[in-house]
Design an enzyme around this catalytic site. Structure first.
Site, PDB file in Angstrom:
ATOM      1  N   LYS A   1      -2.309   6.461 -13.442  1.00 41.67           N
ATOM      2  CA  LYS A   1      -0.874   6.185 -13.268  1.00 41.67           C
ATOM      3  C   LYS A   1      -0.085   7.171 -14.108  1.00 41.67           C
ATOM      4  CE  LYS A   1       1.731   3.091 -11.172  1.00 41.67           C
ATOM      5  NZ  LYS A   1       1.431   2.262  -9.997  1.00 41.67           N
TER       6      LYS A   1
ATOM      7  N   ASP B   1       6.027   5.204  -6.963  1.00 41.42           N
ATOM      8  CA  ASP B   1       6.104   3.855  -7.531  1.00 41.42           C
ATOM      9  C   ASP B   1       7.609   3.648  -7.748  1.00 41.42           C
ATOM     10  OD1 ASP B   1       4.045   1.757  -8.862  1.00 41.42           O
ATOM     11  OD2 ASP B   1       5.824   1.793 -10.101  1.00 41.42           O
TER      12      ASP B   1
ATOM     13  N   SER C   1      -2.810   5.133   1.050  1.00 41.58           N
ATOM     14  CA  SER C   1      -2.831   6.460   0.428  1.00 41.58           C
ATOM     15  C   SER C   1      -4.193   7.117   0.643  1.00 41.58           C
ATOM     16  CB  SER C   1      -2.569   6.354  -1.078  1.00 41.58           C
ATOM     17  OG  SER C   1      -1.199   6.272  -1.348  1.00 41.58           O
TER      18      SER C   1
HETATM   19  N1  GLU Z   1       2.300   2.781  -6.820  1.00 42.20           N
HETATM   20  C1  GLU Z   1       1.484   2.140  -5.856  1.00 42.20           C
HETATM   21  C2  GLU Z   1       0.612   1.110  -6.526  1.00 42.20           C
HETATM   22  O1  GLU Z   1       1.041   0.501  -7.478  1.00 42.20           O
HETATM   23  C3  GLU Z   1       0.755   3.125  -4.956  1.00 42.20           C
HETATM   24  C4  GLU Z   1      -0.240   4.005  -5.612  1.00 42.20           C
HETATM   25  C5  GLU Z   1      -0.827   5.072  -4.686  1.00 42.20           C
HETATM   26  O2  GLU Z   1      -0.567   5.047  -3.485  1.00 42.20           O
HETATM   27  O3  GLU Z   1      -1.546   5.918  -5.208  1.00 42.20           O
HETATM   28  O4  GLU Z   1      -0.462   0.812  -6.112  1.00 42.20           O
END
Ligand code: GLU
Length: 476
Positions: free
Chosen positions: A150, A190, A408
Site C-alpha cells: 500500500k 484508493d 486489478s
Molecule cells: N485500494 C483498493 C483496495 O483497498 C484496490 C487495490 C488494488 O486494486 O490494487 O483493495
C-alpha cells in the site's frame, strides 16, 4: 525445533499439545502487540488491524503450532520494505509545496506487491501500514497470485486545481517509479486516487522509463485498463452481501440499504443495488450524510461527485425532499448520522473506523441484519464484536471489498496477454471470485466451530495461504 519436512497442509492436527505451546499461545498476541508498539510507535490503526488478525488466529495455532515454530507471526507483521520520501511540487502560484510519500511493500509470498495509493491529509505511516497489512490477507483470499502492499501521501486533493493534481502526481511518481514494476509492485487507486490521478501517475512513469507496461491498475480503458475495474469494489461488496444473504435463504431485492461515502466504492455499490432492485437511501461525504428516502438518484450523484466534484449538499437543488444531515444537525457523540437511519442492510464504504459501537447498536436496534464492508476496516473492534454477538451476516472489508483488487489482477492478466476482455467476462469472474471468497470464509469459520463468524474465517483462510507459502520459501 522446526521440522522442515513437515507437510504443513496435512500434519497440523498431529502436533503435540504441549504445555509450552499453551503458554506461548496465551501470551503471543500480547507479546507481539507490545513489541510492535515498542518498535513502531504511534501506529494505532496498525495495532488495531494486527490485533484483530492475531486474535482470530489463536484457534488455528492451537491446532497447528508449527506456524508459531516457524515464527510466521513475527515475520508477517514486519513489512519486507518501507519506502518514505519527500514530494516537492509547485502550486499554481509557483510556490514550493512539500508532502510525505509512502509505499509499504509488506509481503510478497504470493505474488508481486499489490495495493492502492491513498492521497488524504490524514495519511501517516501508520495508516499505510495498516492498509498494507489488511491487503496481504485480502489479496490472499482472492486466490490470485498477489502479494500485499500500500502507498500514499498526506497530500490533500481537496480544493486543488487539475494542474496542481497533475504536478503532485508527477512528483510522486518521480520517486516511486524506481520501486515498482509489473512483476515487482503494482499500485492502484484508493481514497483520493481515481482515474485522473492514475492517468497522471502513468504518464509520468512512461515519460521517465520509456516503458508502456502494466505498472498500475485502474488505468483508462484506451491505455491498458480493464472494463469493469472502476465498478469492481462496489459491485463486489454487493455480490458478497448476496452470498451472505443466500446462505441465510434471503435475497437483496426490495431491501432498504444504507451506504456511506460518495467515492468510487459507494457510487458503484449504489449502482449495483439499484440494478438488483434494492433501495439505497443514503451516501455521505466529509460534510454530512445525504438521506433520500425515495432512493438515491444515481445520475445526479455521479454528476456531483464524478463530474462537478462538489458537495453532496448540491443534490438538494434537484431533489428538495432529500435531507443533508451535517454535524450541526447531528451532535451524536460517538456516532455517525448515516448509521442511525432505519434500513435492512448497511454498506460502510467511506473509511476506517467510521462505524463505532454506538453506531452498531443503532443499526441492530433498527433491524439491520447484514453488513458488507466496502471500505477498509470501517468498523471499530467494539462494533465488530456487537455484530458477531448478535449473529448477523457480517462481511469484513478484507473479504467483502476484495473485488477491487481481484479485478486489478484481471487487468494485470489482460496487460500481460495484450488483450481486452468484455464486461461480461470480467463481471462473471468477479462474481465467481466473490462467491469463492465467501465460501472460503464460511467453510473456514465452520472448520473452527464458529460457522457465522466470517471475520475468523477470513483471517484464518487468508493467513494460511500466505503462511504456507512463506514456509515453502524458507527463511528469507
Ligand atoms: N485500494 C483498493 C483496495 O483497498 C484496490 C487495490 C488494488 O486494486 O490494487 O483493495
Amino acid at each position: 525445533m522446526v521440522d522442515n519436512n513437515t507437510d504443513h497442509n496435512n500434519a497440523d492436527h498431529n502436533t503435540p499439545d504441549t504445555p509450552d505451546n499453551h503458554r506461548h499461545l496465551e501470551t503471543y498476541v500480547h507479546d507481539t502487540l507490545t513489541s510492535l508498539k515498542h518498535s513502531s510507535p504511534a501506529q494505532t490503526e496498525f495495532y488495531q488491524a494486527a490485533e484483530e488478525v492475531l486474535e482470530c488466529l489463536r484457534p488455528l495455532f492451537k491446532r497447528c503450532p508449527h506456524y508459531l515454530e516457524h515464527n510466521i507471526i513475527e515475520r508477517i507483521v514486519e513489512p519486507e520494505r518501507q519506502i518514505m520520501f519527500r514530494i516537492c511540487w509547485a502550486d499554481d502560484n509557483g510556490k514550493a509545496q512539500v508532502n510525505k510519500g509512502y509505499r509499504v511493500q509488506f509481503n510478497s509470498a504470493l505474488g508481486p506487491y499489490k495495493g492502492g495509493l491513498r492521497f488524504h491529509p490524514s495519511v501517516t505511516s501508520g495508516t499505510i501500514k495498516f492498509l498494507g497489512f489488511e491487503q496481504i490477507f485480502k489479496n490472499a483470499l482472492t486466490g490470485l497470485p498477489l502479494g500485499g502492499g500500500k502507498g500514499g501521501s498526506n497530500f490533500d486533493p481537496k480544493g486543488k486545481s487539475d494542474a496542481e493534481i497533475m504536478r503532485f502526481c508527477q512528483a510522486y511518481m518521480t520517486e516511486l517509479y524506481r520501486h515498482i514494476g509489473p512483476t515487482q509492485d503494482v499500485p492502484a487507486g484508493d481514497i483520493g486516487v481515481g482515474a485522473r490521478e492514475v492517468g497522471y501517475l502513468y504518464g509520468q512513469y512512461k515519460r521517465i522509463t520509456g516503458r508502456y507496461e502494466g505498472i498500475l491498475t485502474g488505468k483508462g480503458l484506451e491505455w491498458g485498463g480493464s472494463i469493469g475495474r472502476k465498478e469492481a469494489t462496489g459491485y463486489g461488496a454487493v455480490y458478497f452481501a448476496q452470498n451472505m444473504l443466500k446462505a441465510r435463504r434471503e435475497t437483496i431485492e426490495g431491501k432498504t440499504c444504507l451506504v456511506s461515502g460518495a467515492g468510487n466504492v459507494a457510487i458503484y455499490t449504489i449502482e449495483k443495488l439499484l440494478e438488483l432492485g434494492a433501495k439505497p437511501i443514503t451516501c455521505s461525504d466529509s460534510g454530512g450524510t445525504l438521506h433520500d428516502p425515495e432512493g438515491i438518484d444515481l445520475a445526479l450523484l455521479k454528476d456531483i461527485k464524478e463530474v462537478k466534484r462538489t458537495s453532496l449538499e448540491d443534490y438538494l437543488t434537484a431533489r428538495p425532499d432529500a435531507r443533508y444531515i451535517t454535524a450541526a444537525d447531528y451532535p451524536g457523540e460517538e456516532g455517525h448520522a448515516v448509521w442511525h437511519i432505519k434500513a435492512d442492510i448497511a454498506f460502510p464504504c467511506a473509511t476506517q473506523n467510521e462505524l463505532t459501537a454506538v453506531d452498531a447498536e443503532a443499526l441492530l436496534k433498527n433491524g439491520v441484519d447484514c453488513v458488507s464492508e466496502g471500505a477498509n476496516m470501517p468498523s471499530t473492534a467494539d462494533a465488530i464484536n456487537r455484530f458477531l454477538d448478535a449473529g448477523i451476516a457480517y462481511g469484513p472489508g478484507k473479504a467483502a471489498n476484495a473485488g477491487g483488487v481481484a479485478t486489478s489482477q484481471l487487468e494485470m492478466a489482460q496487460n500481460n496477454s495484450m488483450e481486452q476482455w468484455p464486461l461480461e467476462k470480467v463481471d462473471d469472474k468477479l462474481k465467481a471470485i466473490m462467491a469463492d471468497i465467501h465460501e472460503q470464509c464460511a467453510e473456514t469459520a465452520a472448520e473452527f466451530d464458529e460457522p457465522t463468524n466470517l471475520v475468523l474465517g477470513a483471517n484464518i483462510a487468508g493467513f494460511r495461504r500466505v503462511a504456507d507459502a512463506m514456509i515453502d520459501h524458507g527463511i528469507v
